[in-house]
Every structure is written in C-alpha cells, then in structure tokens.
Design a protein around this motif. Structure first.
Motif, PDB file in Angstrom:
ATOM      1  N   THR A   1     -47.056 -15.117  -7.639  1.00 59.90           N
ATOM      2  CA  THR A   1     -48.483 -14.821  -7.788  1.00 59.90           C
ATOM      3  C   THR A   1     -48.700 -13.319  -7.965  1.00 59.90           C
ATOM      4  O   THR A   1     -47.788 -12.502  -7.767  1.00 59.90           O
ATOM      5  N   LEU A   2     -49.919 -12.961  -8.299  1.00 60.08           N
ATOM      6  CA  LEU A   2     -50.263 -11.561  -8.535  1.00 60.08           C
ATOM      7  C   LEU A   2     -49.965 -10.663  -7.333  1.00 60.08           C
ATOM      8  O   LEU A   2     -49.328  -9.612  -7.498  1.00 60.08           O
ATOM      9  N   PRO A   3     -50.385 -11.001  -6.107  1.00 61.67           N
ATOM     10  CA  PRO A   3     -50.126 -10.080  -4.993  1.00 61.67           C
ATOM     11  C   PRO A   3     -48.641  -9.904  -4.687  1.00 61.67           C
ATOM     12  O   PRO A   3     -48.224  -8.795  -4.311  1.00 61.67           O
ATOM     13  N   VAL A   4     -47.840 -10.953  -4.840  1.00 65.67           N
ATOM     14  CA  VAL A   4     -46.397 -10.811  -4.627  1.00 65.67           C
ATOM     15  C   VAL A   4     -45.808  -9.876  -5.678  1.00 65.67           C
ATOM     16  O   VAL A   4     -44.959  -9.025  -5.371  1.00 65.67           O
ATOM     17  N   TYR A   5     -46.272 -10.002  -6.921  1.00 70.51           N
ATOM     18  CA  TYR A   5     -45.776  -9.138  -7.988  1.00 70.51           C
ATOM     19  C   TYR A   5     -46.227  -7.684  -7.772  1.00 70.51           C
ATOM     20  O   TYR A   5     -45.447  -6.752  -7.994  1.00 70.51           O
ATOM     21  N   LEU A   6     -47.462  -7.497  -7.337  1.00 64.31           N
ATOM     22  CA  LEU A   6     -47.940  -6.143  -7.048  1.00 64.31           C
ATOM     23  C   LEU A   6     -47.119  -5.508  -5.920  1.00 64.31           C
ATOM     24  O   LEU A   6     -46.841  -4.307  -5.945  1.00 64.31           O
ATOM     25  N   ASN A   7     -46.745  -6.327  -4.944  1.00 62.76           N
ATOM     26  CA  ASN A   7     -45.912  -5.831  -3.855  1.00 62.76           C
ATOM     27  C   ASN A   7     -44.554  -5.369  -4.386  1.00 62.76           C
ATOM     28  O   ASN A   7     -44.041  -4.311  -3.988  1.00 62.76           O
ATOM     29  N   TYR A   8     -43.985  -6.163  -5.304  1.00 58.73           N
ATOM     30  CA  TYR A   8     -42.720  -5.783  -5.951  1.00 58.73           C
ATOM     31  C   TYR A   8     -42.874  -4.447  -6.689  1.00 58.73           C
ATOM     32  O   TYR A   8     -42.038  -3.540  -6.548  1.00 58.73           O
ATOM     33  N   LEU A   9     -43.947  -4.309  -7.484  1.00 59.25           N
ATOM     34  CA  LEU A   9     -44.158  -3.082  -8.253  1.00 59.25           C
ATOM     35  C   LEU A   9     -44.331  -1.869  -7.333  1.00 59.25           C
ATOM     36  O   LEU A   9     -43.796  -0.786  -7.611  1.00 59.25           O
ATOM     37  N   PHE A  10     -45.054  -2.058  -6.243  1.00 58.36           N
ATOM     38  CA  PHE A  10     -45.265  -0.945  -5.317  1.00 58.36           C
ATOM     39  C   PHE A  10     -43.936  -0.492  -4.713  1.00 58.36           C
ATOM     40  O   PHE A  10     -43.650   0.704  -4.633  1.00 58.36           O
TER      41      PHE A  10
ATOM     42  N   PHE B   1     -46.240 -14.448 -12.477  1.00 60.94           N
ATOM     43  CA  PHE B   1     -45.555 -13.259 -12.959  1.00 60.94           C
ATOM     44  C   PHE B   1     -44.067 -13.384 -12.625  1.00 60.94           C
ATOM     45  O   PHE B   1     -43.696 -14.043 -11.664  1.00 60.94           O
ATOM     46  N   LYS B   2     -43.233 -12.748 -13.410  1.00 64.43           N
ATOM     47  CA  LYS B   2     -41.782 -12.906 -13.251  1.00 64.43           C
ATOM     48  C   LYS B   2     -41.161 -11.627 -12.672  1.00 64.43           C
ATOM     49  O   LYS B   2     -41.277 -10.542 -13.237  1.00 64.43           O
ATOM     50  N   ILE B   3     -40.523 -11.772 -11.520  1.00 69.45           N
ATOM     51  CA  ILE B   3     -39.762 -10.670 -10.942  1.00 69.45           C
ATOM     52  C   ILE B   3     -38.421 -10.610 -11.676  1.00 69.45           C
ATOM     53  O   ILE B   3     -37.725 -11.626 -11.766  1.00 69.45           O
ATOM     54  N   PRO B   4     -38.033  -9.455 -12.201  1.00 68.06           N
ATOM     55  CA  PRO B   4     -36.781  -9.376 -12.968  1.00 68.06           C
ATOM     56  C   PRO B   4     -35.556  -9.559 -12.077  1.00 68.06           C
ATOM     57  O   PRO B   4     -35.573  -9.221 -10.893  1.00 68.06           O
ATOM     58  N   SER B   5     -34.496 -10.099 -12.650  1.00 71.67           N
ATOM     59  CA  SER B   5     -33.262 -10.277 -11.884  1.00 71.67           C
ATOM     60  C   SER B   5     -32.590  -8.944 -11.606  1.00 71.67           C
ATOM     61  O   SER B   5     -31.940  -8.775 -10.564  1.00 71.67           O
ATOM     62  N   VAL B   6     -32.756  -7.985 -12.530  1.00 72.99           N
ATOM     63  CA  VAL B   6     -32.191  -6.641 -12.344  1.00 72.99           C
ATOM     64  C   VAL B   6     -33.180  -5.613 -12.862  1.00 72.99           C
ATOM     65  O   VAL B   6     -33.758  -5.779 -13.941  1.00 72.99           O
TER      66      VAL B   6
END
Length: 259
Positions: free
Chosen positions: A68-77, A36-41
C-alpha cells in the motif's frame, strides 16, 4: 549524535508519518486495488569510502513486495536515510532458499516446520545477518536518523532495547558477519522448535525473547529504540496486511505455529 536531536527527529517523523497515514485512507478508498512495488535490490546512491564493520546492506522481507501507499512511503523514507547502503528485499520463497543454502540442515529443517511468516522471518534474519552481515528492519520500522550516523565504524553489532522492560528487540538488527550471539540465538530457536515450545507464542518461540535470553549475561553495544528506529510511523496493521487480513503474527494461535 545528540540524543535530544534524535528524539526531536523521531517526534517530527512520527507527525509526518501520521499525516501521510491519514491521507492514505481516502487514497485507498478511491483506488482500492492500487499497489506499489518494493524493488528486490536498490543499489547505494552514495559511495562511501569510510570503513565499517557492519556490512552496508539493509535486508527486509514481507509476505509480498506489492504494498500500500504508506508502506511504500515508509520504504522511500528509509532509503533517504540510508543513501550509502544497498537495499535488498527478500521474498518468502527466497527466504527458504537462503536458509537452505547458508544454514546447517538442522536449522533448515526447523525453519520448514514453522507455520507463520513472522516466525520464519525471525529465524531467517538471524541466518542472513550471521552469514552476510548488514542491517535488518521490519517493514514497518522507520529510521529516526541517517544510518551512517547511527552505525559507528567500530561497531561489531548494535542492539535496540525497549524502554518499558529493557528487553532487546529484533525489529532492527545490525551486525558484522559471524556474530556468536546470533549463532547462539539461532541454536536456541532451533531447540525451541524441536521441543515445540509454542505455549507463549511467536514472541518466545523465535522472537525477541530468545535474543534477550541470549544477551542477558553479556555486554553489548545497545541503544534505546527511540534513538534509532520506531515502528508504526507511516503504516499500521490495516495497511500492512490489507491483502492478508488478520495476517499479523499476533493473530496466530500457539498450537498452529508448527507443522
């Protein structure tokens, strides 16, 4: 904010994170190449008119924005807990560029001698926050309460302490620009690099112990980390470094820290 509520919230969030972390093992077994891609902004979702000395920007970095999925979920949270803050992800290349543009040549030269991503991030975060202000969080840090409730309007800065020894940590930092403590810490890190004080590893070369030494004789606004942000809630070393095995700073030998 009630400390009891923050503690309860942290416990519940940890349970939630562990649940999704457990589910992520079969997910990445079935889809081993899925990232999954974490956005730059990510712009603030809510425009707040409340004044705040701490710049309303969250800064994060990692060896890659593909995660990975859990890192992305952490970002979303964390985004849900910081809707009135802008978010910025900074790549390895952008970190170097920022330090070159915003720090003295001596600091940049010291930065370029670092041979470990975590050590580079230690110095970069201080340079960035001192120049622009805002909040830095490690990629595995999880807020236990909305940021607008954690960062009081009159705070010039907020520091987190570790319960086991009272040392300050740098996995979460919040400040207004031009923080003299940050400037002193930057200079101490540069001294450590120039003097090649690598025997005790990243933790003492560029990490939390340098900040702790700087703050030791000063009065600052601080809270225990359990009331603000916790680590390893949604993710762990395996999921964070799935594409870079043994990439965590703890695996780096002291003699390999500097170029």
């Amino acid at each position: 904010m009630s400390k009891l509520l923050a503690l309860i919230s942290g416990r519940l969030i940890r349970l939630l994170g562990n649940f999704f972390k457990l589910l992520s093992y079969p997910f990445h077994w079935l889809f081993p190449d899925k990232r999954f891609k974490i956005p730059s902004v990510s712009k603030a979702k809510i425009v707040s008119k409340s004044p705040c000395k701490v710049t309303k920007i969250i800064w994060q970095t990692n060896y890659s924005a593909r995660c990975t999925l859990p890192v992305y979920l952490n970002y979303l949270f964390n985004r849900l807990m910081s809707l009135d803050f802008e978010y910025r992800y900074v790549s390895t290349e952008e970190r170097e560029m920022f330090v070159k543009q915003h720090a003295p040549a001596r600091v940049y030269d010291a930065y370029m001698r670092l041979n470990d991503g975590a050590a580079q991030a230690d110095l970069w975060r201080l340079v960035t926050l001192n120049a622009c202000g805002g909040i830095y969080m490690d990629i595995d840090a999880t807020l236990v309460w909305p940021l607008k409730r954690l960062i009081q309007q009159d705070y010039d800065a907020l520091y987190l302490t570790l319960d086991k020894n009272g040392h300050y940590t740098n996995f979460f930092l919040a400040t207004a620009p031009n923080n003299p403590i940050y400037l002193d810490t930057i200079n101490k890190i540069v001294d450590n690099i120039e003097q090649e004080k690598v025997s005790q590893g990243v933790y003492h070369l560029t990490g939390p112990m340098v900040l702790t030494d700087t703050i030791s004789d000063q009065e600052v606004e601080s809270k225990s980390r359990k009331y603000v942000a916790i680590q390893g809630t949604f993710t762990n070393e395996y999921f964070q470094y799935i594409d870079k095995p043994r990439g965590k700073w703890t695996h780096k030998k002291p003699e390999d820290l500097l170029k």
